[in-house]
Design an enzyme around this catalytic site. Structure first.
Site, short mmCIF file in Angstrom:
data_model
loop_
_atom_site.label_atom_id
_atom_site.label_comp_id
_atom_site.label_asym_id
_atom_site.label_seq_id
_atom_site.Cartn_x
_atom_site.Cartn_y
_atom_site.Cartn_z
N LEU A 257 -28.76 -2.52 2.18
CA LEU A 257 -28.57 -1.10 1.85
C LEU A 257 -27.33 -0.64 2.60
O LEU A 257 -27.04 -1.14 3.71
CB LEU A 257 -29.79 -0.28 2.30
CG LEU A 257 -31.10 -0.50 1.53
CD1 LEU A 257 -32.25 0.24 2.21
CD2 LEU A 257 -30.97 -0.04 0.07
N ASP A 258 -26.63 0.33 2.04
CA ASP A 258 -25.44 0.87 2.71
C ASP A 258 -25.82 1.50 4.05
O ASP A 258 -26.97 1.91 4.25
CB ASP A 258 -24.77 1.94 1.85
CG ASP A 258 -24.17 1.36 0.58
OD1 ASP A 258 -23.97 0.14 0.52
OD2 ASP A 258 -23.91 2.15 -0.35
N LEU A 259 -24.82 1.67 4.90
CA LEU A 259 -25.02 2.26 6.23
C LEU A 259 -25.75 3.61 6.13
O LEU A 259 -26.67 3.90 6.90
CB LEU A 259 -23.65 2.44 6.90
CG LEU A 259 -23.63 2.95 8.32
CD1 LEU A 259 -24.29 1.97 9.28
CD2 LEU A 259 -22.21 3.26 8.77
#
Ligand code: URA
Length: 237
Positions: A101-103
């Site tokens: 998942l993105d930051l």
């Protein structure tokens, strides 16, 4: 490695002897008699010859984590805390992520030491639905539903996204189900309408739901049934 080779290597037996032992029903894998010398033994299998332990088998480990925003989906990062840093587990260097998942995305993330299982989870062919709650800067128009269902052309990859299901929950809030995981896919899909994603949270992968008892940063082991739910391909609407 094949069962017959494991026995030759670890028990120092010649091939002919190994073949006879396997055919004679003297070898057990995970407690069950195995007469197939070509059986692919994994590091997680326990292998016994008569009463002698040939390979103990490592425990396979499977976790779901509620990834918080601001923690990076990686096993190592110079600047940010990683999701692995959130685990209080031994031998963390053996663990890897089954997807990312993105930051600035939160939600369901799977972590394991079982490479075969994580390939099932991430394999695009398995078409597991990944479900996201999305918050946007501007209102979400009803036309998005049709556009996402038809698929969007991503020039960089030269592909059209698979049909995705959008449910509008509030003017700037929606649930989106994808059957693939392209780079920044959700943000790019809303970007098509110049509508910035300001909050993104994954709730499901296939039939597995993020445990509502897990606060951001908490994790738990998966049950055997949850692990097994990724064994078969599934297509959801
Ligand atoms: N799509 C995105 O844009 N970001 C994620 O983290 C997951 C899906």
């Amino acid at each position: 490695m094949r069962l017959d080779r494991i026995l030759s290597n670890l028990a120092h037996l010649n091939r002919q002897t190994v073949r006879q032992m396997i055919a004679g029903g003297r070898v057990r894998v995970d407690g069950n008699c195995c007469r197939d010398g070509r059986f692919e033994v994994r590091i997680f299998n326990r292998v016994e010859l008569d009463d002698v332990l040939v390979q103990a088998g490592k425990p396979a480990r499977y976790f779901m984590l509620h990834k918080p925003v601001g923690v990076v989906s990686a096993t190592y990062h110079e600047a940010h805390r990683t999701v692995i840093d959130l685990l209080d587990e031994p031998a963390k260097d053996e663990l890897h992520l089954a997807g990312r998942l993105d930051l600035n995305t939160s939600g369901l993330l799977l972590i394991t030491n079982d490479g075969q299982w994580s390939r099932h989870v991430t394999n695009p062919g398995s078409r597991k639905a990944k479900v996201y709650l999305v918050e946007t800067e501007n209102d979400i128009a009803p036309e998005y539903i049709e556009t996402f269902a038809r698929g969007l052309y991503f020039a960089f990859e030269d592909l059209t996204t698979l049909p995705a299901k959008l449910e509008i929950l509030a003017p700037r809030r929606a649930r989106l189900s994808l059957h693939e995981g392209r780079y920044h896919q959700v943000k790019r899909m809303f970007g098509h309408f110049q509508n910035k994603v300001i909050g993104l949270h994954r709730t499901h992968i296939g039939s597995l739901e993020l445990d509502p008892n897990l606060a951001p940063g908490q994790y738990r082991q998966l049950s055997a049934a949850e692990v097994a739910s990724f064994a078969e391909p599934e297509i959801q609407g």
